[in-house]
Design a protein around this motif. Structure first.
Motif, PDB file in Angstrom:
ATOM      1  N   ARG A  55       0.810  -1.221   0.000  1.00  0.00           N
ATOM      2  CA  ARG A  55       0.000   0.000   0.000  1.00  0.00           C
ATOM      3  C   ARG A  55       0.847   1.278   0.000  1.00  0.00           C
ATOM      4  NH1 ARG A  55      -4.052   2.005  -2.056  1.00  0.00           N
ATOM      5  NH2 ARG A  55      -5.148   3.572  -0.865  1.00  0.00           N
ATOM      6  N   GLU A  56       1.869   1.316   0.853  1.00  0.00           N
ATOM      7  CA  GLU A  56       2.705   2.510   0.907  1.00  0.00           C
ATOM      8  C   GLU A  56       3.438   2.730  -0.412  1.00  0.00           C
ATOM      9  OE1 GLU A  56       5.199   2.167   4.332  1.00  0.00           O
ATOM     10  OE2 GLU A  56       3.629   2.859   5.688  1.00  0.00           O
ATOM     11  N   ALA A  57       3.962   1.659  -0.990  1.00  0.00           N
ATOM     12  CA  ALA A  57       4.655   1.768  -2.279  1.00  0.00           C
ATOM     13  C   ALA A  57       3.684   2.245  -3.353  1.00  0.00           C
ATOM     14  CB  ALA A  57       5.273   0.428  -2.669  1.00  0.00           C
ATOM     15  N   GLN A  58       2.446   1.771  -3.289  1.00  0.00           N
ATOM     16  CA  GLN A  58       1.434   2.200  -4.264  1.00  0.00           C
ATOM     17  C   GLN A  58       1.157   3.691  -4.137  1.00  0.00           C
ATOM     18  OE1 GLN A  58      -2.240  -0.030  -4.348  1.00  0.00           O
ATOM     19  NE2 GLN A  58      -3.331   1.651  -5.319  1.00  0.00           N
ATOM     20  N   GLU A  59       1.028   4.184  -2.912  1.00  0.00           N
ATOM     21  CA  GLU A  59       0.765   5.606  -2.699  1.00  0.00           C
ATOM     22  C   GLU A  59       1.913   6.466  -3.230  1.00  0.00           C
ATOM     23  OE1 GLU A  59      -0.299   6.443   1.356  1.00  0.00           O
ATOM     24  OE2 GLU A  59      -1.868   4.911   1.346  1.00  0.00           O
ATOM     25  N   VAL A  60       3.141   6.055  -2.956  1.00  0.00           N
ATOM     26  CA  VAL A  60       4.303   6.808  -3.433  1.00  0.00           C
ATOM     27  C   VAL A  60       4.371   6.753  -4.964  1.00  0.00           C
ATOM     28  CG1 VAL A  60       6.835   6.900  -3.454  1.00  0.00           C
ATOM     29  CG2 VAL A  60       5.613   6.528  -1.300  1.00  0.00           C
ATOM     30  N   ALA A  61       4.174   5.572  -5.521  1.00  0.00           N
ATOM     31  CA  ALA A  61       4.234   5.410  -6.977  1.00  0.00           C
ATOM     32  C   ALA A  61       3.149   6.226  -7.665  1.00  0.00           C
ATOM     33  CB  ALA A  61       4.099   3.930  -7.346  1.00  0.00           C
ATOM     34  N   ASP A  62       1.946   6.204  -7.110  1.00  0.00           N
ATOM     35  CA  ASP A  62       0.847   6.973  -7.704  1.00  0.00           C
ATOM     36  C   ASP A  62       1.174   8.462  -7.694  1.00  0.00           C
ATOM     37  OD1 ASP A  62      -0.424   4.536  -7.916  1.00  0.00           O
ATOM     38  OD2 ASP A  62      -2.155   5.089  -6.688  1.00  0.00           O
ATOM     39  N   ARG A  63       1.615   8.951  -6.551  1.00  0.00           N
ATOM     40  CA  ARG A  63       1.927  10.379  -6.425  1.00  0.00           C
ATOM     41  C   ARG A  63       3.025  10.774  -7.405  1.00  0.00           C
ATOM     42  NH1 ARG A  63      -0.045  14.841  -3.292  1.00  0.00           N
ATOM     43  NH2 ARG A  63       1.480  16.467  -3.675  1.00  0.00           N
ATOM     44  N   TRP A  64       4.061   9.970  -7.510  1.00  0.00           N
ATOM     45  CA  TRP A  64       5.164  10.249  -8.421  1.00  0.00           C
ATOM     46  C   TRP A  64       4.674  10.238  -9.878  1.00  0.00           C
ATOM     47  CZ3 TRP A  64       7.518   6.887 -12.034  1.00  0.00           C
ATOM     48  CH2 TRP A  64       8.647   7.433 -12.660  1.00  0.00           C
ATOM     49  N   PHE A  65       3.814   9.282 -10.212  1.00  0.00           N
ATOM     50  CA  PHE A  65       3.286   9.225 -11.571  1.00  0.00           C
ATOM     51  C   PHE A  65       2.427  10.455 -11.863  1.00  0.00           C
ATOM     52  CE2 PHE A  65       0.097   7.649 -14.716  1.00  0.00           C
ATOM     53  CZ  PHE A  65       0.979   7.530 -15.780  1.00  0.00           C
ATOM     54  N   PHE A  66       1.582  10.853 -10.921  1.00  0.00           N
ATOM     55  CA  PHE A  66       0.758  12.057 -11.116  1.00  0.00           C
ATOM     56  C   PHE A  66       1.652  13.279 -11.360  1.00  0.00           C
ATOM     57  CE2 PHE A  66      -2.556  10.181  -7.949  1.00  0.00           C
ATOM     58  CZ  PHE A  66      -2.935   9.242  -8.885  1.00  0.00           C
ATOM     59  N   GLU A  67       2.688  13.431 -10.533  1.00  0.00           N
ATOM     60  CA  GLU A  67       3.594  14.567 -10.688  1.00  0.00           C
ATOM     61  C   GLU A  67       4.297  14.540 -12.043  1.00  0.00           C
ATOM     62  OE1 GLU A  67       6.097  14.258  -7.237  1.00  0.00           O
ATOM     63  OE2 GLU A  67       4.655  15.331  -5.967  1.00  0.00           O
ATOM     64  N   THR A  68       4.717  13.360 -12.462  1.00  0.00           N
ATOM     65  CA  THR A  68       5.398  13.226 -13.756  1.00  0.00           C
ATOM     66  C   THR A  68       4.469  13.615 -14.892  1.00  0.00           C
ATOM     67  OG1 THR A  68       6.831  11.476 -12.905  1.00  0.00           O
ATOM     68  CG2 THR A  68       6.580  11.622 -15.312  1.00  0.00           C
ATOM     69  N   VAL A  69       3.247  13.088 -14.881  1.00  0.00           N
ATOM     70  CA  VAL A  69       2.312  13.378 -15.969  1.00  0.00           C
ATOM     71  C   VAL A  69       1.957  14.861 -16.008  1.00  0.00           C
ATOM     72  CG1 VAL A  69       0.002  12.936 -16.871  1.00  0.00           C
ATOM     73  CG2 VAL A  69       1.386  11.040 -16.040  1.00  0.00           C
ATOM     74  N   VAL A  70       1.697  15.455 -14.858  1.00  0.00           N
ATOM     75  CA  VAL A  70       1.348  16.879 -14.828  1.00  0.00           C
ATOM     76  C   VAL A  70       2.538  17.713 -15.283  1.00  0.00           C
ATOM     77  CG1 VAL A  70       0.714  18.820 -13.344  1.00  0.00           C
ATOM     78  CG2 VAL A  70      -0.494  16.653 -13.137  1.00  0.00           C
ATOM     79  N   ARG A  71       3.735  17.370 -14.851  1.00  0.00           N
ATOM     80  CA  ARG A  71       4.934  18.111 -15.275  1.00  0.00           C
ATOM     81  C   ARG A  71       5.108  18.036 -16.792  1.00  0.00           C
ATOM     82  NH1 ARG A  71       9.494  16.167 -16.511  1.00  0.00           N
ATOM     83  NH2 ARG A  71       9.302  14.254 -15.285  1.00  0.00           N
ATOM     84  N   VAL A  72       4.948  16.842 -17.362  1.00  0.00           N
ATOM     85  CA  VAL A  72       5.095  16.679 -18.811  1.00  0.00           C
ATOM     86  C   VAL A  72       3.967  17.412 -19.544  1.00  0.00           C
ATOM     87  CG1 VAL A  72       5.100  14.984 -20.691  1.00  0.00           C
ATOM     88  CG2 VAL A  72       6.394  14.524 -18.595  1.00  0.00           C
ATOM     89  N   HIS A  73       2.761  17.346 -18.998  1.00  0.00           N
ATOM     90  CA  HIS A  73       1.623  18.069 -19.579  1.00  0.00           C
ATOM     91  C   HIS A  73       1.903  19.570 -19.598  1.00  0.00           C
ATOM     92  CE1 HIS A  73      -2.508  19.429 -20.258  1.00  0.00           C
ATOM     93  NE2 HIS A  73      -2.346  20.221 -19.203  1.00  0.00           N
ATOM     94  N   ARG A  74       2.311  20.114 -18.465  1.00  0.00           N
ATOM     95  CA  ARG A  74       2.582  21.551 -18.361  1.00  0.00           C
ATOM     96  C   ARG A  74       3.734  21.945 -19.283  1.00  0.00           C
ATOM     97  NH1 ARG A  74      -0.420  25.162 -16.144  1.00  0.00           N
ATOM     98  NH2 ARG A  74       1.279  26.167 -15.074  1.00  0.00           N
ATOM     99  N   SER A  75       4.749  21.119 -19.379  1.00  0.00           N
ATOM    100  CA  SER A  75       5.870  21.389 -20.269  1.00  0.00           C
ATOM    101  C   SER A  75       5.394  21.486 -21.712  1.00  0.00           C
ATOM    102  CB  SER A  75       6.922  20.280 -20.133  1.00  0.00           C
ATOM    103  OG  SER A  75       7.952  20.464 -21.058  1.00  0.00           O
ATOM    104  N   GLY A  76       4.477  20.639 -22.099  1.00  0.00           N
ATOM    105  CA  GLY A  76       3.924  20.673 -23.448  1.00  0.00           C
ATOM    106  C   GLY A  76       3.180  21.962 -23.742  1.00  0.00           C
ATOM    107  N   GLU A  77       2.729  22.621 -22.698  1.00  0.00           N
ATOM    108  CA  GLU A  77       2.049  23.918 -22.845  1.00  0.00           C
ATOM    109  C   GLU A  77       3.028  25.083 -22.740  1.00  0.00           C
ATOM    110  OE1 GLU A  77      -2.264  23.030 -20.846  1.00  0.00           O
ATOM    111  OE2 GLU A  77      -0.639  23.643 -19.513  1.00  0.00           O
ATOM    112  N   GLY A  78       4.280  24.775 -22.435  1.00  0.00           N
ATOM    113  CA  GLY A  78       5.255  25.837 -22.215  1.00  0.00           C
ATOM    114  C   GLY A  78       5.097  26.483 -20.858  1.00  0.00           C
ATOM    115  N   ALA A  79       4.471  25.773 -19.925  1.00  0.00           N
ATOM    116  CA  ALA A  79       4.202  26.312 -18.590  1.00  0.00           C
ATOM    117  C   ALA A  79       5.059  25.579 -17.557  1.00  0.00           C
ATOM    118  CB  ALA A  79       2.725  26.152 -18.246  1.00  0.00           C
ATOM    119  N   PRO A  80       5.419  26.253 -16.468  1.00  0.00           N
ATOM    120  CA  PRO A  80       6.225  25.597 -15.440  1.00  0.00           C
ATOM    121  C   PRO A  80       5.389  24.639 -14.598  1.00  0.00           C
ATOM    122  CG  PRO A  80       5.654  27.789 -14.732  1.00  0.00           C
ATOM    123  CD  PRO A  80       5.144  27.652 -16.146  1.00  0.00           C
ATOM    124  N   PHE A  81       6.039  23.653 -14.044  1.00  0.00           N
ATOM    125  CA  PHE A  81       5.393  22.763 -13.084  1.00  0.00           C
ATOM    126  C   PHE A  81       5.808  23.223 -11.699  1.00  0.00           C
ATOM    127  CE2 PHE A  81       5.742  18.845 -10.432  1.00  0.00           C
ATOM    128  CZ  PHE A  81       4.382  18.631 -10.281  1.00  0.00           C
TER     129      PHE A  81
END
Length: 175
Positions: A55-81
């Motif tokens: 469970r703890e590994a899942q929570e950390v992995a999920d959070r890291w994946f969310f941050e990665t996707v949002v960062r890549v999404h924002r980068s595609g817009e030319g916006a900072p994360f």
């Protein structure tokens, strides 16, 4: 946003959550550019493996994946994360109205909200300029205040017009 693509209840994290839960990275790929896709695919693979370690590994992995996707999404817009934002932030009336319009298949509510906001702003800015116009002949300072308000109305109206008539394309997307 205030777009909310970087919030925990925004569309990007919602899609990322569905991707992890359904074990289908394609659920989130529409939110990133083609150039960002390899990084998201790799992060998805790593997160999916990490989620199997409790469970703890899942929570950390999920959070890291969310941050990665949002960062890549924002980068595609030319916006900072700047990090993930909490859920349920006040994003004003327009984003929820736009989301409801997309869900309902009707733009009526969104049109009403936007027209109401524009009407209020026009009336407020115009009213201020007209009030200052009454005193514009009382000296240079009074005339300057009127000119500032009247030019402010004109410039603001021009910006609204330009934004409203801009041809949308992928590079103008904003989250």
């Amino acid at each position: 946003m205030p777009p909310h693509c970087d919030s925990l209840d925004g569309p990007v994290v919602t899609a990322a959550r569905k991707a992890l839960e359904g074990r289908d990275v394609d659920q989130v790929l529409p939110y990133v550019t083609e150039e960002g896709e390899p990084e998201v695919r790799e992060a998805f693979s790593l997160a999916a493996r990490a989620r199997t370690h409790g469970r703890e590994a899942q929570e950390v992995a999920d959070r890291w994946f969310f941050e990665t996707v949002v960062r890549v999404h924002r980068s595609g817009e030319g916006a900072p994360f700047t990090g993930l934002k909490p859920a349920w932030l006040d994003v004003g009336p327009v984003i929820p109205a736009a989301e409801r319009a997309l869900d309902a298949g009707s733009a009526d509510e969104l049109t009403g909200v936007l027209c109401g906001i524009i009407r209020e702003q026009v009336e407020e800015r115009h009213g201020r300029a007209m009030a200052l116009k009454e005193h514009a002949t009382e000296g240079v300072d009074a005339a300057r205040e009127f000119v500032e308000a009247s030019l402010g109305l004109q410039v603001w109206a021009h910006h609204v017009y330009k934004q409203a008539t801009a041809v949308p394309h992928a590079s103008t997307r904003r989250s």
